[in-house]
Design a protein around this motif. Structure first.
Motif, mmCIF file in Angstrom:
data_model
loop_
_atom_site.group_PDB
_atom_site.id
_atom_site.type_symbol
_atom_site.label_atom_id
_atom_site.label_comp_id
_atom_site.label_asym_id
_atom_site.label_seq_id
_atom_site.Cartn_x
_atom_site.Cartn_y
_atom_site.Cartn_z
ATOM 1 N N MET A 8 0.699 -1.241 -0.118
ATOM 2 C CA MET A 8 -0.141 -0.076 -0.067
ATOM 3 C C MET A 8 0.834 1.236 0.097
ATOM 4 O O MET A 8 1.665 1.474 0.779
ATOM 5 N N SER A 9 0.890 1.969 -0.990
ATOM 6 C CA SER A 9 1.712 3.201 -1.223
ATOM 7 C C SER A 9 0.827 4.275 -1.929
ATOM 8 O O SER A 9 0.981 4.764 -3.013
ATOM 9 N N LEU A 10 -0.236 4.661 -1.193
ATOM 10 C CA LEU A 10 -1.304 5.772 -1.764
ATOM 11 C C LEU A 10 -0.482 6.894 -1.891
ATOM 12 O O LEU A 10 -0.752 7.682 -2.887
ATOM 13 N N TYR A 11 0.418 7.423 -1.113
ATOM 14 C CA TYR A 11 1.140 8.667 -1.469
ATOM 15 C C TYR A 11 1.689 8.684 -2.682
ATOM 16 O O TYR A 11 1.607 9.642 -3.702
ATOM 17 N N GLN A 12 2.413 7.590 -3.116
ATOM 18 C CA GLN A 12 3.218 7.271 -4.600
ATOM 19 C C GLN A 12 2.169 7.306 -5.622
ATOM 20 O O GLN A 12 2.310 7.891 -6.475
ATOM 21 N N LEU A 13 0.917 6.460 -5.083
ATOM 22 C CA LEU A 13 -0.137 6.159 -6.311
ATOM 23 C C LEU A 13 -0.834 7.656 -6.551
ATOM 24 O O LEU A 13 -0.801 8.048 -7.793
ATOM 25 N N GLN A 14 -1.003 8.399 -5.680
ATOM 26 C CA GLN A 14 -1.617 9.596 -5.886
ATOM 27 C C GLN A 14 -0.622 10.642 -6.440
ATOM 28 O O GLN A 14 -1.152 11.352 -7.423
ATOM 29 N N LYS A 15 0.454 10.775 -6.301
ATOM 30 C CA LYS A 15 1.501 11.252 -6.766
ATOM 31 C C LYS A 15 1.707 11.292 -8.253
ATOM 32 O O LYS A 15 1.527 12.319 -9.355
ATOM 33 N N LEU A 16 1.462 9.998 -8.774
ATOM 34 C CA LEU A 16 1.537 9.633 -10.059
ATOM 35 C C LEU A 16 0.405 10.280 -10.748
ATOM 36 O O LEU A 16 0.740 10.935 -11.963
ATOM 37 N N LEU A 17 -0.900 10.113 -10.313
ATOM 38 C CA LEU A 17 -1.817 10.689 -10.821
ATOM 39 C C LEU A 17 -1.809 12.297 -11.000
ATOM 40 O O LEU A 17 -2.356 12.882 -12.004
ATOM 41 N N TYR A 18 -1.244 12.765 -9.865
ATOM 42 C CA TYR A 18 -0.926 14.037 -9.863
ATOM 43 C C TYR A 18 -0.353 14.900 -10.955
ATOM 44 O O TYR A 18 -0.444 15.579 -11.493
ATOM 45 N N HIS A 19 0.734 14.017 -11.258
ATOM 46 C CA HIS A 19 1.814 14.308 -12.413
ATOM 47 C C HIS A 19 1.162 14.333 -13.712
ATOM 48 O O HIS A 19 1.135 15.028 -14.424
ATOM 49 N N VAL A 20 0.508 13.232 -13.628
ATOM 50 C CA VAL A 20 -0.070 12.992 -15.238
ATOM 51 C C VAL A 20 -1.306 13.910 -15.364
ATOM 52 O O VAL A 20 -1.359 14.653 -16.523
ATOM 53 N N ASN A 21 -2.001 14.346 -14.525
ATOM 54 C CA ASN A 21 -3.023 15.353 -14.407
ATOM 55 C C ASN A 21 -2.768 16.752 -14.847
ATOM 56 O O ASN A 21 -2.911 17.502 -15.554
ATOM 57 N N ARG A 22 -1.440 16.989 -14.184
ATOM 58 C CA ARG A 22 -1.194 18.577 -14.252
ATOM 59 C C ARG A 22 -0.164 19.100 -15.111
ATOM 60 O O ARG A 22 -0.040 19.884 -15.606
ATOM 61 N N ASP A 23 0.714 17.942 -15.560
ATOM 62 C CA ASP A 23 1.959 18.433 -16.175
ATOM 63 C C ASP A 23 1.904 17.758 -17.538
ATOM 64 O O ASP A 23 2.079 16.415 -17.693
ATOM 65 N N PRO A 24 2.149 18.582 -18.599
ATOM 66 C CA PRO A 24 1.860 17.966 -19.909
ATOM 67 C C PRO A 24 3.168 16.990 -20.215
ATOM 68 O O PRO A 24 2.962 16.218 -20.919
ATOM 69 N N SER A 25 4.365 17.316 -19.563
ATOM 70 C CA SER A 25 5.441 16.384 -20.149
ATOM 71 C C SER A 25 5.555 15.013 -19.219
ATOM 72 O O SER A 25 5.547 14.096 -19.948
ATOM 73 N N HIS A 26 4.987 15.242 -18.112
ATOM 74 C CA HIS A 26 4.663 13.940 -17.322
ATOM 75 C C HIS A 26 3.732 13.098 -18.147
ATOM 76 O O HIS A 26 3.737 11.669 -18.301
ATOM 77 N N ARG A 27 2.559 13.751 -18.628
ATOM 78 C CA ARG A 27 1.476 13.086 -19.290
ATOM 79 C C ARG A 27 2.039 12.373 -20.585
ATOM 80 O O ARG A 27 1.479 11.306 -21.034
ATOM 81 N N GLU A 28 2.753 13.110 -21.291
ATOM 82 C CA GLU A 28 3.168 12.545 -22.613
ATOM 83 C C GLU A 28 4.145 11.274 -22.136
ATOM 84 O O GLU A 28 4.015 10.387 -22.987
ATOM 85 N N ARG A 29 5.012 11.455 -21.376
ATOM 86 C CA ARG A 29 5.926 10.183 -21.175
ATOM 87 C C ARG A 29 4.806 8.940 -20.575
ATOM 88 O O ARG A 29 5.134 8.034 -20.894
ATOM 89 N N TYR A 30 3.883 9.372 -19.872
ATOM 90 C CA TYR A 30 3.041 8.306 -19.430
ATOM 91 C C TYR A 30 2.145 7.625 -20.716
ATOM 92 O O TYR A 30 1.977 6.470 -20.697
ATOM 93 N N ARG A 31 1.791 8.605 -21.613
ATOM 94 C CA ARG A 31 1.168 8.170 -22.707
ATOM 95 C C ARG A 31 1.757 7.213 -23.642
ATOM 96 O O ARG A 31 1.685 6.310 -24.343
ATOM 97 N N GLN A 32 3.371 7.819 -23.734
ATOM 98 C CA GLN A 32 4.250 6.858 -24.631
ATOM 99 C C GLN A 32 4.564 5.452 -23.937
ATOM 100 O O GLN A 32 4.368 4.584 -24.704
ATOM 101 N N ASP A 33 4.381 5.422 -22.698
ATOM 102 C CA ASP A 33 4.833 4.135 -22.090
ATOM 103 C C ASP A 33 4.029 3.912 -20.741
ATOM 104 O O ASP A 33 5.001 4.100 -19.678
ATOM 105 N N PRO A 34 3.104 3.591 -20.813
ATOM 106 C CA PRO A 34 2.344 3.643 -19.321
ATOM 107 C C PRO A 34 2.918 2.703 -18.375
ATOM 108 O O PRO A 34 3.390 2.872 -17.176
ATOM 109 N N VAL A 35 3.424 1.548 -18.785
ATOM 110 C CA VAL A 35 4.104 0.480 -17.868
ATOM 111 C C VAL A 35 5.471 1.093 -17.504
ATOM 112 O O VAL A 35 5.692 0.895 -16.172
#
Lengths: 84, 271
Positions: A1-28
């Motif tokens: 259980m690492s809710l802080y890290q899990l939420q941080k990931l979503l926070y980065h994808v939601n708010r930051d276009p560069s993180h979002r792009e990296r996530y979209r290129q290679d989610p895994v």
């Protein structure tokens, strides 16, 4: 259980276009850069709304994240049906 | 110059992101009044717009969560949400008024965080879209944490608003003051879509009648139980009521819009 890290990931994808792009290129690959359990990694990659909600992700991180994946209001409500 | 305009307005993302999901007549009625309020704002010829606003994990996360934060830079970017159907824009800031306001805060017993880099989400961009559509008026954001507890009490928000109001009345600029937040709503939760109309109406009546005691006695738990996690945003409205305490309030619109999942309201205050 690492809710802080899990939420941080979503926070980065939601708010930051560069993180979002990296996530979209290679989610895994992207999720592996956070300290998540296999269950959490899988819930993110599958956009498992019900699981992410049950894991305790804040609703205002979860809903914007699912909107990035075109989850409709109806499907979102269906995914949460019966939960508190 | 004094405060020349003041209003409180909802910012449900559905207003722009899924406008057409709402009954057309209801949506048109509400959004038309929102735009009209924007015309009133423009007619007041403000030099700056102070937005008493909130945010939804756009800037702050659980590593650092300020109770109050004032932006003090010359521009902001937003919205962060690419699905909002509001184009991402650069919003001018007011790098003179912001530090003046911050200095005054610290001189008077308020210690907000400050930031030279803020992005705006729908909480700020949506009201600007209707009230300041060309982004012609520079913005000073005053963000209240209404996202995750512990958060400032309604009483503290009222007092902070009271201070902001007295300070802005002394400003050399003409200032438009806009508070933004939802009434009852449970955004993204299993109860998403529920609207507590009696709560909304009672709150609006308390606001309209300028009932300071009524506004400052709301407890965190009462708001959470009755108006949901999203209802905490009424703190911005309460701060505005503190800022323009002697101004009569006019309920411009109230529409419980189910597909937008909140009681949507517009309240204008007149000097």
């Amino acid at each position: 259980m690492s809710l802080y890290q899990l939420q941080k990931l979503l926070y980065h994808v939601n708010r930051d276009p560069s993180h979002r792009e990296r996530y979209r290129q290679d989610p895994v690959g992207f999720v592996s850069s956070y300290e998540l359990t296999p269950e959490e990694e899988s819930a993110v990659v599958k956009v498992d709304v019900r699981k992410l909600y049950a894991l305790g992700v804040h609703s205002l991180l979860l809903r914007p994240f699912t909107l990035l994946h075109q989850v409709s209001n109806e499907d979102y409500a269906k995914a949460l049906a019966g939960l508190e | 110059m004094p405060i020349v305009f003041a209003c409180a307005a909802s910012h449900a993302p559905g207003m722009t992101a899924w406008t057409e999901a709402a009954p057309k007549e209801q949506a048109d009625r509400f959004l038309q009044r929102y735009r009209k309020l924007g015309e009133r704002l423009a007619a007041s010829k403000p030099d700056a717009l102070v937005a008493i606003t909130v945010e939804h994990w756009a800037n702050f996360f659980l590593n650092q969560m300020p109770a109050f934060c004032i932006g003090r830079t010359d521009h902001y970017e937003g919205p962060v949400e690419e699905w909002l159907r509001i184009p991402r824009s650069r919003v001018p800031g007011d790098p003179k008024l912001s530090p003046q306001l911050l200095d005054a805060c610290f001189d008077n017993g308020f210690d907000p965080t400050f930031s030279d880099e803020l992005v705006f989400d729908h909480a700020t961009m949506l009201p600007l879209h209707f009230l300041n559509p060309n982004l012609a008026v520079p913005v000073v954001p005053v963000i209240i944490n209404t996202l995750t507890p512990p958060m400032p009490t309604p009483k503290r928000c009222f007092e902070f608003g009271q201070f902001l109001g007295s300070e802005l009345e002394r400003s050399e600029k003409r200032v438009a003051l806009v508070a933004t937040g939802g009434l009852s709503h449970w955004p993204g939760e299993a109860k998403h879509g529920k609207i507590n109309i009696p709560f909304d109406q009672k709150f609006l009546e308390t606001l309209r009648s300028g009932d300071r005691t009524g506004l400052t006695k709301y407890s965190h738990q009462e708001i959470y139980d009755e108006a949901g996690s999203g209802g905490h945003e009424i703190r911005t409205w309460i701060a505005l009521a503190g800022a323009v305490q002697s101004w009569p309030a006019e309920l411009v619109a109230y529409e419980p819009v189910v597909p937008w999942a909140t009681g949507c309201a517009l309240v204008a205050f007149r000097s």
